[in-house]
Scaffold this active site. Structure first.
Site, PDB file in Angstrom:
ATOM      1  N   SER A  90       1.022  -1.002   0.125  1.00 20.30           N
ATOM      2  CA  SER A  90       0.033   0.041   0.031  1.00 20.30           C
ATOM      3  C   SER A  90       0.858   1.330  -0.289  1.00 20.30           C
ATOM      4  CB  SER A  90      -0.828  -0.101   1.418  1.00 20.30           C
ATOM      5  OG  SER A  90      -1.590   1.108   1.423  1.00 20.30           O
ATOM      6  N   SER A  91       0.484   2.273  -0.692  1.00 22.12           N
ATOM      7  CA  SER A  91       1.179   3.529  -0.712  1.00 22.12           C
ATOM      8  C   SER A  91       1.286   4.213   0.714  1.00 22.12           C
ATOM      9  CB  SER A  91       0.614   4.619  -1.549  1.00 22.12           C
ATOM     10  OG  SER A  91      -0.774   4.923  -1.218  1.00 22.12           O
ATOM     11  N   CYS A  92       0.612   3.864   1.572  1.00 18.33           N
ATOM     12  CA  CYS A  92       0.657   4.239   3.118  1.00 18.33           C
ATOM     13  C   CYS A  92       1.717   3.598   3.827  1.00 18.33           C
ATOM     14  CB  CYS A  92      -0.789   4.618   3.892  1.00 18.33           C
ATOM     15  SG  CYS A  92      -1.177   2.789   4.064  1.00 18.33           S
ATOM     16  N   TYR A 130      -0.291  -1.178  10.981  1.00 16.09           N
ATOM     17  CA  TYR A 130      -0.524  -1.395   9.519  1.00 16.09           C
ATOM     18  C   TYR A 130       0.629  -1.437   8.700  1.00 16.09           C
ATOM     19  CZ  TYR A 130      -3.044  -1.106   4.936  1.00 16.09           C
ATOM     20  OH  TYR A 130      -3.491  -1.628   3.768  1.00 16.09           O
ATOM     21  N   LYS A 186       2.407  -4.636   6.405  1.00 18.94           N
ATOM     22  CA  LYS A 186       2.532  -4.602   5.177  1.00 18.94           C
ATOM     23  C   LYS A 186       4.036  -4.737   4.579  1.00 18.94           C
ATOM     24  CE  LYS A 186      -0.845  -4.500   2.790  1.00 18.94           C
ATOM     25  NZ  LYS A 186      -1.776  -5.772   2.493  1.00 18.94           N
ATOM     26  N   HIS A 235     -12.341   4.626   4.322  1.00 18.55           N
ATOM     27  CA  HIS A 235     -11.409   5.603   3.948  1.00 18.55           C
ATOM     28  C   HIS A 235     -12.074   7.021   3.611  1.00 18.55           C
ATOM     29  CE1 HIS A 235      -8.818   1.740   3.046  1.00 18.55           C
ATOM     30  NE2 HIS A 235      -8.032   2.749   3.697  1.00 18.55           N
TER      31      HIS A 235
END
Ligand SMILES: NC(=O)c1ccc[n+]([C@@H]2O[C@H](COP(=O)([O-])OP(=O)(O)OC[C@H]3O[C@@H](n4cnc5c(N)ncnc54)[C@H](OP(=O)(O)O)[C@@H]3O)[C@@H](O)[C@H]2O)c1
Length: 310
Positions: free
Chosen positions: A108-110, A137, A141, A180
């Site tokens: 994920s980009s986060c 999170y 990831k 989100h």
């Protein structure tokens, strides 16, 4: 990947998984394997091993996970780190044991550092501190990405990873507590319209900038990568363009409830100031997104209205 290949899509009832199933079916893949959480608890290695031994998937697109927005991440960090680590560990281990030919894992980009330069290149992973609000999170990831690399190095598994930006579309989570920003705003405007409430409160200052990819496009990118990408490095998937949260709120308002007034609650956290991916590697490989944000918002709102009535 052949049309008759046995392809297991984990998390097939979620936002990404359901889009993948639609895309794979539309492309003529016939042997799609799925299992709901009730049928297969992915945190349980024993159950996952048995399922893989029975079903013998040849390809795995692993998208199941515990996912949520800022509020859910700050309320339940233990769930985010435990669930995601467990789910990905069991699936990768079973895929290795059953000689799966190829597996795609979604990061994920986060999980990129909070203050990394923009747009975010793949090389920036692990180069600085993470955004505090979703640290648990992100750590899980990141462990997933490095697990793919480790299985590749030790066992020669063709496990690849993609880093999608913020996603939205049909089957998104519209619950205000753990959704989100885009579905949360859509629901707020929708409910304000139903209640004839003139104002809608948007969290934060409205200035942070974010990138949004329609889930149809993500599904198309996943299939493209399954066919065309075999490298160790996780590859960014996005549009490469960003929009402020304030502008996003206006776009949603214009579709859902044009007369509403937007009020910013500046006491609420903003999160990372800007997040947009550098998607030049994916573009060079030959993939580009197709659904623009205003079109994607309109399509998603049509779906949401019908889902509310159902
Ligand atoms: N949404 C985004 O904006 C975004 C952005 C970047 C990356 N991603 C990544 O994309 C992936 C999918 O996200 P999503 O938005 O599609 O999530 P989602 O809509 O919440 O779907 C998650 C799916 O995972 C399944 N699942 C969760 N825990 C499980 C468990 N213990 N056992 C079995 N199944 C379980 C759920 O099953 P049930 O339906 O049975 O609950 C659901 O189908 C995640 O890996 C996420 O990190 C998402």
């Amino acid at each position: 990947m052949q049309k008759k290949s046995r392809i297991f899509v984990t998390g097939h009832r979620g936002l990404v998984g359901s889009a993948l199933i639609r895309k794979l079916r539309a492309e003529g893949y016939e042997n799609l394997l799925t299992a709901s959480r009730q049928e297969l608890e992915l945190r349980d290695q024993g159950l996952v091993d048995q399922w893989f031994a029975r079903q013998r998937p040849e390809f795995v697109i692993h998208v199941a996970g515990t996912v949520g927005g800022i509020l859910a991440n700050s309320l339940w960090p233990a769930d985010f780190i435990y669930d995601n680590q467990m789910i990905q560990s069991t699936v990768l281990q079973a895929a290795h044991r059953c000689d799966v030919q190829k597996l795609l894992y979604l990061g994920s980009s986060c999980i990129y550092p909070r203050d990394c330069p923009q747009p975010i290149k793949e090389d920036y992973l692990m180069t600085g501190p993470l955004e505090k609000t979703n640290q648990a999170y992100a750590i899980a990831k990141i462990a997933g990405l490095f697990s793919c690399v480790a299985y590749r190095q030790q066992h020669g598994c063709n496990f690849i990873s993609a880093m999608p930006t913020n996603l939205y579309g049909e089957n998104d989570n519209f619950e205000l507590q753990d959704s989100h920003v885009l579905p949360a705003l859509m629901r707020k405007f929708h409910e304000a319209k139903l209640a004839s409430h003139p104002e809608v409160v948007v969290w934060g200052t409205g200035t942070p900038r974010r990138e949004f990819l329609h889930v149809h496009d993500l599904a198309s990118a996943c299939l493209f990568l399954m066919k065309n990408y075999d490298e160790e490095t996780a590859i960014n998937v996005g549009t490469g363009t960003d929009v402020s949260i304030g502008k996003l709120a206006e776009m949603i308002r214009d579709v859902v409830y044009p007369s509403a007034k937007i009020v910013f609650d500046t006491e609420k956290p903003d999160g990372t100031p800007r997040k947009v991916l550098d998607v030049s590697r994916l573009h060079r490989l030959g993939w580009q997104h197709k659904v623009d944000l205003p079109e994607g918002i309109a399509v998603t709102y049509q779906w949401y209205k019908q889902a509310c009535l159902a």
